[in-house]
Design a protein around this motif. Structure first.
Motif, short mmCIF file in Angstrom:
data_model
loop_
_atom_site.label_atom_id
_atom_site.label_comp_id
_atom_site.label_asym_id
_atom_site.label_seq_id
_atom_site.Cartn_x
_atom_site.Cartn_y
_atom_site.Cartn_z
N GLY A 71 19.70 -45.20 -90.71
CA GLY A 71 19.50 -43.79 -90.37
C GLY A 71 18.09 -43.32 -90.66
O GLY A 71 17.52 -42.54 -89.90
N ALA A 72 17.50 -43.81 -91.78
CA ALA A 72 16.12 -43.45 -92.09
C ALA A 72 15.16 -44.01 -91.05
O ALA A 72 14.20 -43.34 -90.63
CB ALA A 72 15.76 -43.98 -93.48
N VAL A 73 15.42 -45.24 -90.59
CA VAL A 73 14.57 -45.83 -89.54
C VAL A 73 14.70 -45.04 -88.24
O VAL A 73 13.71 -44.77 -87.55
CB VAL A 73 14.95 -47.31 -89.33
N CYS A 74 15.92 -44.64 -87.90
CA CYS A 74 16.13 -43.84 -86.68
C CYS A 74 15.42 -42.50 -86.77
O CYS A 74 14.84 -42.01 -85.79
CB CYS A 74 17.62 -43.65 -86.44
N ALA A 75 15.47 -41.89 -87.96
CA ALA A 75 14.77 -40.61 -88.14
C ALA A 75 13.26 -40.80 -87.97
O ALA A 75 12.58 -39.95 -87.38
CB ALA A 75 15.08 -40.05 -89.52
N TRP A 76 12.72 -41.91 -88.48
CA TRP A 76 11.30 -42.19 -88.33
C TRP A 76 10.94 -42.41 -86.86
O TRP A 76 9.91 -41.93 -86.38
CB TRP A 76 10.94 -43.41 -89.16
N ALA A 87 15.53 -33.52 -87.24
CA ALA A 87 16.29 -33.23 -88.46
C ALA A 87 17.75 -32.94 -88.16
O ALA A 87 18.64 -33.27 -88.95
CB ALA A 87 15.65 -32.05 -89.20
N VAL A 88 18.02 -32.33 -87.00
CA VAL A 88 19.40 -32.00 -86.64
C VAL A 88 20.21 -33.26 -86.45
O VAL A 88 21.31 -33.42 -86.99
CB VAL A 88 19.42 -31.14 -85.36
N ALA A 89 19.67 -34.21 -85.68
CA ALA A 89 20.38 -35.46 -85.44
C ALA A 89 20.58 -36.24 -86.74
O ALA A 89 21.64 -36.82 -86.97
CB ALA A 89 19.62 -36.31 -84.43
N SER A 90 19.58 -36.26 -87.60
CA SER A 90 19.68 -36.98 -88.86
C SER A 90 20.74 -36.36 -89.77
O SER A 90 21.51 -37.08 -90.44
CB SER A 90 18.32 -37.00 -89.57
N MET A 91 20.81 -35.03 -89.83
CA MET A 91 21.80 -34.38 -90.67
C MET A 91 23.22 -34.64 -90.17
O MET A 91 24.14 -34.87 -90.95
CB MET A 91 21.53 -32.88 -90.73
N LEU A 92 23.42 -34.62 -88.85
CA LEU A 92 24.74 -34.90 -88.30
C LEU A 92 25.15 -36.34 -88.55
O LEU A 92 26.32 -36.63 -88.84
CB LEU A 92 24.77 -34.59 -86.80
N PRO A 219 33.98 -30.87 -102.12
CA PRO A 219 32.75 -30.10 -102.29
C PRO A 219 31.49 -30.85 -101.89
O PRO A 219 30.54 -30.24 -101.36
CB PRO A 219 32.75 -29.78 -103.79
N ILE A 220 31.46 -32.17 -102.11
CA ILE A 220 30.28 -32.95 -101.70
C ILE A 220 30.13 -32.91 -100.19
O ILE A 220 29.03 -32.71 -99.65
CB ILE A 220 30.40 -34.40 -102.21
N TRP A 221 31.25 -33.09 -99.47
CA TRP A 221 31.17 -33.08 -98.01
C TRP A 221 30.73 -31.72 -97.49
O TRP A 221 29.88 -31.62 -96.60
CB TRP A 221 32.52 -33.45 -97.40
N TRP A 222 31.27 -30.65 -98.07
CA TRP A 222 30.90 -29.32 -97.60
C TRP A 222 29.48 -28.95 -98.02
O TRP A 222 28.83 -28.12 -97.37
CB TRP A 222 31.89 -28.28 -98.11
N ALA A 223 28.98 -29.52 -99.11
CA ALA A 223 27.59 -29.30 -99.47
C ALA A 223 26.66 -29.90 -98.42
O ALA A 223 25.68 -29.26 -97.99
CB ALA A 223 27.30 -29.89 -100.85
N VAL A 224 26.98 -31.12 -97.99
CA VAL A 224 26.18 -31.74 -96.92
C VAL A 224 26.37 -30.96 -95.61
O VAL A 224 25.42 -30.77 -94.85
CB VAL A 224 26.58 -33.22 -96.75
N ALA A 225 27.61 -30.49 -95.36
CA ALA A 225 27.85 -29.70 -94.14
C ALA A 225 27.07 -28.39 -94.18
O ALA A 225 26.58 -27.92 -93.15
CB ALA A 225 29.34 -29.43 -94.00
N GLY A 226 26.95 -27.78 -95.37
CA GLY A 226 26.17 -26.56 -95.48
C GLY A 226 24.69 -26.80 -95.18
O GLY A 226 24.04 -25.99 -94.50
N LEU A 227 24.17 -27.94 -95.67
CA LEU A 227 22.78 -28.28 -95.37
C LEU A 227 22.60 -28.54 -93.88
O LEU A 227 21.60 -28.11 -93.28
CB LEU A 227 22.37 -29.50 -96.19
N ALA A 228 23.58 -29.23 -93.27
CA ALA A 228 23.51 -29.47 -91.83
C ALA A 228 23.58 -28.16 -91.05
O ALA A 228 22.90 -27.98 -90.03
CB ALA A 228 24.63 -30.41 -91.41
#
Length: 280
Positions: A71-76, A87-92, A219-228
């Motif tokens: 995923g980091a390589v794809c973001a790069w 950033a949107v695609a990476s967060m999803l 809560p961990i999943w929703w924290a990441v969902a909130g950032l997304a």
């Protein structure tokens, strides 16, 4: 071309990790018998996975790390080729990528709940679901109307038109998901069984991390969902000032939540200050 190839690899890693996490849960808890899978079919399924159950869990950990690297390589690569809103695609991708790990460490009967979490997240952004054109238009109109609202003023200070409703909903869901997955404010409700998934000997740091992830998976999943959600809401043609305003909105919502929580706790403690065990 490299980006498309990397995305296909990433999807393959996600599918493999998810399948192994489900195999681990069904083998460990006898779920394959409960849902009516015959032994010959299950034996054929297990032929494609590691024999030892601990190795299945370790394989999921390895695939999660591999997904993070790919995923980091794809973001790069997205940044290099001028991909719109990388950033949107990476967060999803990250939001989907942590599901196998959380399903591996969660209680087995809570696995379908993560599907409900994903469906609830998509309700915030119907434009991510193909075919929901009517909802897309209404969402776009609502967003345009909200951006036209004037800013508030307090004396000589110019305050942004705060709309922290979506942020507050995410905070509520993050806190409610902890109890929705069967947890409570009692230490007796902590599930330590999955904290040893793939661990051959006791390691206080590793077991502690797995214990936290397993019991706070919601809560961990929703924290990441909130950032997304924040990244998605700040994407598009939003200017730098608009993105800063959205960040202020989320910070205000977080502080408002904590302030209300502390207020309620202070009221309860003050009203019960003469109780014998209130300060213990």
């Amino acid at each position: 071309r490299r980006l498309a190839y990397g995305q296909r690899i990433l999807r393959g890693i996600y599918a493999t990790a998810l399948a192994n996490a489900l195999v681990y849960q069904m083998e460990r808890n006898g779920g394959w018998e409960a849902i009516g899978i015959g032994r010959p079919v299950w034996t054929a399924v297990r032929w494609f996975t590691p024999t030892d159950l601990s190795d299945v869990a370790r394989f999921v950990y390895l695939l999660t790390l591999a997904a993070a690297g790919v995923g980091a390589v794809c973001a790069w690569l997205r940044c290099r080729v001028g991909y719109s809103e990388p950033a949107v695609a990476s967060m999803l991708e990250g939001l989907v990528g942590i599901l196998p790990l959380l399903m591996l460490l969660a209680r087995p009967h809570n696995i379908p709940v993560f599907g409900m979490f994903m469906a609830m997240f998509l309700l915030f952004f119907p434009q991510l679901v193909p075919g929901m054109h009517g909802l897309n238009r209404r969402a776009a109109v609502a967003q345009t109307d909200s951006e036209k609202e004037p800013a508030a003023r307090c004396g000589g200070w110019r305050l942004p038109a705060l709309q922290p409703s979506k942020a507050l909903v995410h905070l509520c869901l993050a806190h409610a998901s902890f109890f929705a997955l069967g947890n409570s404010n009692s230490l007796a409700s902590l599930d330590i069984s999955n904290a040893y998934a793939g661990v051959s000997r006791y390691n206080e740091v590793l077991v502690g991390v797995l214990l936290f992830v397993g019991n706070w998976a919601g809560p961990i999943w929703w924290a990441v969902a909130g950032l997304a959600t924040f990244v998605l809401a700040s994407s598009g043609s939003a200017t730098k000032g608009r993105r800063l305003q959205r960040l202020v909105e989320w910070l205000v919502a977080a502080h408002l939540w904590q302030a209300l929580t502390l207020l309620m706790l202070s009221i309860v403690v003050t009203s019960m200050r003469t109780h014998l065990f209130i300060w213990s």
